[in-house]
Write an enzyme that holds these catalytic residues in place. Structure first.
Site, PDB file in Angstrom:
ATOM      1  N   SER A   1       1.016  -1.540   0.106  1.00 57.30           N
ATOM      2  CA  SER A   1      -0.152   0.226   0.207  1.00 57.30           C
ATOM      3  C   SER A   1       0.593   1.275   0.199  1.00 57.30           C
ATOM      4  CB  SER A   1      -0.536   0.134   1.493  1.00 57.30           C
ATOM      5  OG  SER A   1      -1.435   0.814   1.753  1.00 57.30           O
TER       6      SER A   1
ATOM      7  N   TYR B   1      -1.260  -0.590  10.523  1.00 64.18           N
ATOM      8  CA  TYR B   1      -1.754  -1.196   9.479  1.00 64.18           C
ATOM      9  C   TYR B   1      -1.238  -1.161   8.164  1.00 64.18           C
ATOM     10  CZ  TYR B   1      -3.418  -0.973   5.251  1.00 64.18           C
ATOM     11  OH  TYR B   1      -3.921  -1.653   3.334  1.00 64.18           O
TER      12      TYR B   1
ATOM     13  N   LYS C   1       2.434  -3.886   6.834  1.00 64.28           N
ATOM     14  CA  LYS C   1       2.628  -4.108   5.255  1.00 64.28           C
ATOM     15  C   LYS C   1       3.972  -3.820   4.623  1.00 64.28           C
ATOM     16  CE  LYS C   1      -1.517  -4.349   3.452  1.00 64.28           C
ATOM     17  NZ  LYS C   1      -1.488  -5.612   2.726  1.00 64.28           N
TER      18      LYS C   1
HETATM   19  P1  NAD Z   1     -10.910  -6.773   1.182  1.00 61.83           P
HETATM   20  O1  NAD Z   1     -11.293  -6.471   2.679  1.00 61.83           O
HETATM   21  O2  NAD Z   1     -12.116  -6.583   0.815  1.00 61.83           O
HETATM   22  O3  NAD Z   1     -10.398  -8.026   0.784  1.00 61.83           O
HETATM   23  C1  NAD Z   1     -10.019  -8.947   1.592  1.00 61.83           C
HETATM   24  C2  NAD Z   1     -10.548 -10.424   1.686  1.00 61.83           C
HETATM   25  O4  NAD Z   1      -9.822 -11.198   2.739  1.00 61.83           O
HETATM   26  C3  NAD Z   1     -11.136 -10.105   2.276  1.00 61.83           C
HETATM   27  O5  NAD Z   1     -12.029 -10.994   1.803  1.00 61.83           O
HETATM   28  C4  NAD Z   1     -11.434 -10.928   3.774  1.00 61.83           C
HETATM   29  O6  NAD Z   1     -12.388 -11.964   3.951  1.00 61.83           O
HETATM   30  C5  NAD Z   1      -9.571 -11.725   3.837  1.00 61.83           C
HETATM   31  N1  NAD Z   1      -9.329 -12.215   4.987  1.00 61.83           N
HETATM   32  C6  NAD Z   1      -8.414 -11.488   5.875  1.00 61.83           C
HETATM   33  N2  NAD Z   1      -7.756 -11.979   6.768  1.00 61.83           N
HETATM   34  C7  NAD Z   1      -8.205 -13.624   6.525  1.00 61.83           C
HETATM   35  C8  NAD Z   1      -7.343 -14.665   7.082  1.00 61.83           C
HETATM   36  N3  NAD Z   1      -6.424 -14.624   7.850  1.00 61.83           N
HETATM   37  N4  NAD Z   1      -7.181 -15.795   5.483  1.00 61.83           N
HETATM   38  C9  NAD Z   1      -8.171 -15.979   4.835  1.00 61.83           C
HETATM   39  N5  NAD Z   1      -9.116 -14.598   4.216  1.00 61.83           N
HETATM   40  C10 NAD Z   1      -8.450 -13.845   4.712  1.00 61.83           C
HETATM   41  O7  NAD Z   1      -9.685  -6.454   1.192  1.00 61.83           O
HETATM   42  P2  NAD Z   1      -9.604  -5.448  -0.341  1.00 61.83           P
HETATM   43  O8  NAD Z   1      -9.606  -3.741  -0.413  1.00 61.83           O
HETATM   44  O9  NAD Z   1      -9.721  -5.883  -1.516  1.00 61.83           O
HETATM   45  O10 NAD Z   1      -8.515  -5.318   0.048  1.00 61.83           O
HETATM   46  C11 NAD Z   1      -7.018  -6.949  -0.394  1.00 61.83           C
HETATM   47  C12 NAD Z   1      -5.528  -6.183   0.007  1.00 61.83           C
HETATM   48  O11 NAD Z   1      -5.279  -5.316  -0.986  1.00 61.83           O
HETATM   49  C13 NAD Z   1      -5.939  -6.293   1.995  1.00 61.83           C
HETATM   50  O12 NAD Z   1      -3.871  -7.186   1.645  1.00 61.83           O
HETATM   51  C14 NAD Z   1      -4.810  -4.579   1.416  1.00 61.83           C
HETATM   52  O13 NAD Z   1      -4.379  -5.139   2.551  1.00 61.83           O
HETATM   53  C15 NAD Z   1      -4.836  -4.154   0.337  1.00 61.83           C
HETATM   54  N6  NAD Z   1      -4.650  -2.749  -0.377  1.00 61.83           N
HETATM   55  C16 NAD Z   1      -6.087  -2.508  -0.098  1.00 61.83           C
HETATM   56  C17 NAD Z   1      -6.575  -1.224  -0.717  1.00 61.83           C
HETATM   57  C18 NAD Z   1      -7.767  -0.370  -0.273  1.00 61.83           C
HETATM   58  O14 NAD Z   1      -7.575   0.601  -0.013  1.00 61.83           O
HETATM   59  N7  NAD Z   1      -8.873  -0.853  -0.185  1.00 61.83           N
HETATM   60  C19 NAD Z   1      -5.031   0.077  -0.657  1.00 61.83           C
HETATM   61  C20 NAD Z   1      -4.325  -0.832  -0.315  1.00 61.83           C
HETATM   62  C21 NAD Z   1      -3.967  -2.219   0.026  1.00 61.83           C
HETATM   63  C1  UD1 Z   2      -6.675   5.246   2.962  1.00 60.76           C
HETATM   64  C2  UD1 Z   2      -5.402   4.378   4.425  1.00 60.76           C
HETATM   65  C3  UD1 Z   2      -4.583   4.474   4.002  1.00 60.76           C
HETATM   66  C4  UD1 Z   2      -4.487   3.284   2.964  1.00 60.76           C
HETATM   67  C5  UD1 Z   2      -5.172   4.246   1.671  1.00 60.76           C
HETATM   68  C6  UD1 Z   2      -5.127   3.266   0.835  1.00 60.76           C
HETATM   69  C7  UD1 Z   2      -5.979   6.006   6.571  1.00 60.76           C
HETATM   70  C8  UD1 Z   2      -6.649   7.257   7.602  1.00 60.76           C
HETATM   71  N1  UD1 Z   2      -6.109   5.494   5.813  1.00 60.76           N
HETATM   72  O1  UD1 Z   2      -5.696   6.251   2.614  1.00 60.76           O
HETATM   73  O2  UD1 Z   2      -3.494   3.294   5.082  1.00 60.76           O
HETATM   74  O3  UD1 Z   2      -3.772   2.833   2.520  1.00 60.76           O
HETATM   75  O4  UD1 Z   2      -6.878   4.107   2.468  1.00 60.76           O
HETATM   76  O5  UD1 Z   2      -6.443   2.613   1.258  1.00 60.76           O
HETATM   77  O6  UD1 Z   2      -7.929   4.831   6.689  1.00 60.76           O
HETATM   78  N2  UD1 Z   2     -12.132  11.881   3.796  1.00 60.76           N
HETATM   79  C9  UD1 Z   2     -12.757  12.454   4.715  1.00 60.76           C
HETATM   80  N3  UD1 Z   2     -14.234  11.936   4.466  1.00 60.76           N
HETATM   81  C10 UD1 Z   2     -14.321  10.910   5.050  1.00 60.76           C
HETATM   82  C11 UD1 Z   2     -13.333   9.637   4.831  1.00 60.76           C
HETATM   83  C12 UD1 Z   2     -12.604  10.237   3.859  1.00 60.76           C
HETATM   84  O7  UD1 Z   2     -12.983  13.428   4.106  1.00 60.76           O
HETATM   85  O8  UD1 Z   2     -15.708  10.105   5.226  1.00 60.76           O
HETATM   86  C13 UD1 Z   2     -11.113  12.713   3.520  1.00 60.76           C
HETATM   87  C14 UD1 Z   2      -9.755  11.506   3.636  1.00 60.76           C
HETATM   88  O9  UD1 Z   2      -9.400  12.901   4.721  1.00 60.76           O
HETATM   89  C15 UD1 Z   2      -8.848  11.738   2.618  1.00 60.76           C
HETATM   90  C16 UD1 Z   2      -9.335  11.261   1.780  1.00 60.76           C
HETATM   91  O10 UD1 Z   2     -10.737  11.253   1.215  1.00 60.76           O
HETATM   92  O11 UD1 Z   2      -8.037  12.810   2.161  1.00 60.76           O
HETATM   93  C17 UD1 Z   2      -9.784  10.581   0.666  1.00 60.76           C
HETATM   94  O12 UD1 Z   2      -9.674   9.263   2.210  1.00 60.76           O
HETATM   95  P1  UD1 Z   2      -9.950   7.844   2.624  1.00 60.76           P
HETATM   96  O13 UD1 Z   2     -10.579   6.943   1.086  1.00 60.76           O
HETATM   97  O14 UD1 Z   2      -9.961   7.160   3.822  1.00 60.76           O
HETATM   98  O15 UD1 Z   2      -8.113   6.252   1.900  1.00 60.76           O
HETATM   99  P2  UD1 Z   2      -6.512   7.327   2.795  1.00 60.76           P
HETATM  100  O16 UD1 Z   2      -7.092   8.535   3.871  1.00 60.76           O
HETATM  101  O17 UD1 Z   2      -5.984   8.337   1.769  1.00 60.76           O
END
Ligand code: NAD
Ligand code: UD1
Length: 339
Positions: free
Chosen positions: A126, A150, A154
């Site tokens: 991330s 978190y 990572k």
């Molecule tokens: P998500 O929660 O929708 O998907 C994660 C999946 O992993 C879920 O289906 C959950 O049930 C499963 N899971 C969690 N713990 C588990 C375990 N111990 N064993 C088996 N399954 C397990 O999240 P996502 O948004 O699809 O994210 C996927 C990956 O990408 C994550 O590792 C997350 O940290 C990373 N990531 C997400 C974002 C984002 O904003 N969505 C940003 C950067 C990185």
């Molecule tokens: C979040 C995670 C970050 C992760 C990233 C990508 C947090 C603090 N950080 O970042 O670890 O890597 O997602 O998935 O959760 N905002 C509002 N109102 C809301 C929600 C968000 O104003 O109700 C604003 C936030 O201040 C920010 C932007 O929207 O400026 C995006 O927020 P968000 O979607 O939570 O993502 P990040 O904070 O970038």
């Protein structure tokens, strides 16, 4: 014979979109997921869209024996590792749970992979690993740091992979640092399904537009940005999913450990997103600017050049595509997969 891929966390948001593209590209796909933050319905819908079967195991990646049974059933060519917990605030209150799922889960997965000689993996990292960057756009060689459990989980996992690679160069490892994934498959059949009140901006906007939330709280209007609200690199989940297929292609040609940003390189503010969403959906999104959220930074967007050059990947979908597909998913599934 088609190549086999194990997708951990494949029932989740990014996982389900990636599974869909893998199936369409002809891979055999096996998903393990403990459904702690997802529903098997996502995979049923992926099968419906692709007319292809997904083999699903309800397995926790921390369970060595259960994971081993999956590796006995299939000979995998690659693993894409999405499984983990991802809510920053929750990680502050439940650090042990985050280290257990994200770190211990990855260690268990790698131990089983080692035993079965499966040594190619794509890992979901991330942009959070950049902490509070000194400048934007952010490239892969920027210093890393963590501001919450978190993010630290990572960083630890990235370090584990670095050490693993030093110990055994047969490993092929792709660390993908995602920026802010949003949007949904254009069919509106699969999308992001947060449980409870969304933490992230886009699902909050969508739930406000559909009337589930009264108004969006905009966290801070006094940042040094074009309109005072926070700027992020929102990337369409289909672009992100495509990045994983490119990473797998790249790993086959270029053995080693690689790090890539997956972002668009463009920054949009909170109000840019609100305005684009209202324009595309035709729905009003009420908002109120309140104080900053603790831990937030003003601006975060990627320098995506390395992924463009090496993976031959570029995000092509616009802010309008992101908003349109989010709205299509939200309006067709007001209660997510429980509809
Ligand atoms: P998500 O929660 O929708 O998907 C994660 C999946 O992993 C879920 O289906 C959950 O049930 C499963 N899971 C969690 N713990 C588990 C375990 N111990 N064993 C088996 N399954 C397990 O999240 P996502 O948004 O699809 O994210 C996927 C990956 O990408 C994550 O590792 C997350 O940290 C990373 N990531 C997400 C974002 C984002 O904003 N969505 C940003 C950067 C990185
Ligand atoms: C979040 C995670 C970050 C992760 C990233 C990508 C947090 C603090 N950080 O970042 O670890 O890597 O997602 O998935 O959760 N905002 C509002 N109102 C809301 C929600 C968000 O104003 O109700 C604003 C936030 O201040 C920010 C932007 O929207 O400026 C995006 O927020 P968000 O979607 O939570 O993502 P990040 O904070 O970038």
């Amino acid at each position: 014979m088609s190549k086999s891929i194990l997708v951990t966390g494949g029932a989740g948001y990014i996982g389900s979109h990636t599974v869909l593209l893998l199936l369409q590209a002809g891979y055999t796909v096996v998903v393990v997921d403990n459904l702690s933050n997802s529903s098997e319905e996502s995979l049923l819908r992926v099968s419906r869209i692709t007319s292809r079967a997904v083999k699903f195991y309800d397995v926790d990646i921390r369970d060595y024996d259960a994971l081993e049974r999956v590796f006995k059933d299939y000979k995998f060519d690659f693993v894409i590792h999405f499984a983990g917990l991802k809510a920053v605030g929750e990680s502050v209150n439940q650090p042990l749970s985050y280290y257990r799922n994200n770190v211990e889960g990855t260690l268990t997965l790698c131990r089983v992979m080692n035993k079965y000689n499966v040594k190619s993996i794509v890992f979901s990292s991330s942009a959070t690993v950049y902490g509070n960057p000194d400048s934007v756009p952010i490239s892969e060689n920027f210093p890393t740091s963590a501001t919450n459990p978190y993010g630290r989980s990572k960083l630890i996992v990235e370090q584990v992979f670095q050490d693993l690679y030093v110990s055994d160069s047969d490993w092929n490892i792709s660390l993908l640092r995602y920026f802010n994934p949003v949007g949904a498959h254009p069919s509106g059949l699969i999308g992001e399904n947060p449980s409870g009140i969304p933490n992230n901006l886009m699902p909050y906007i969508a739930e406000t537009a559909i009337g589930k939330r009264d108004k969006l709280s905009v966290f801070g209007g006094d940042y040094n940005t074009h309109d005072g609200t926070g700027v992020r690199d929102y990337i369409h989940v289909m672009d992100l999913a495509e990045g994983h297929l490119k990473a797998i292609d790249f790993l086959q040609e270029s053995k080693g450990l690689h790090i890539h940003n997956l972002g668009t390189g463009k920054g949009y503010s909170v109000l840019d997103m609100v305005n684009a969403f209202s324009a595309v959906s035709g729905m009003a999104v009420s908002y109120e600017i309140i104080e900053r959220r603790s831990g937030d930074i003003a601006e975060c967007y990627a320098d995506p050049t390395k992924a463009q050059k090496e993976l031959n990947w570029t995000a092509t979908r616009s802010i309008e595509d992101m908003c349109r597909d989010t709205w299509s998913w939200q309006s067709k599934n007001p209660n997510g997969y429980s509809d």
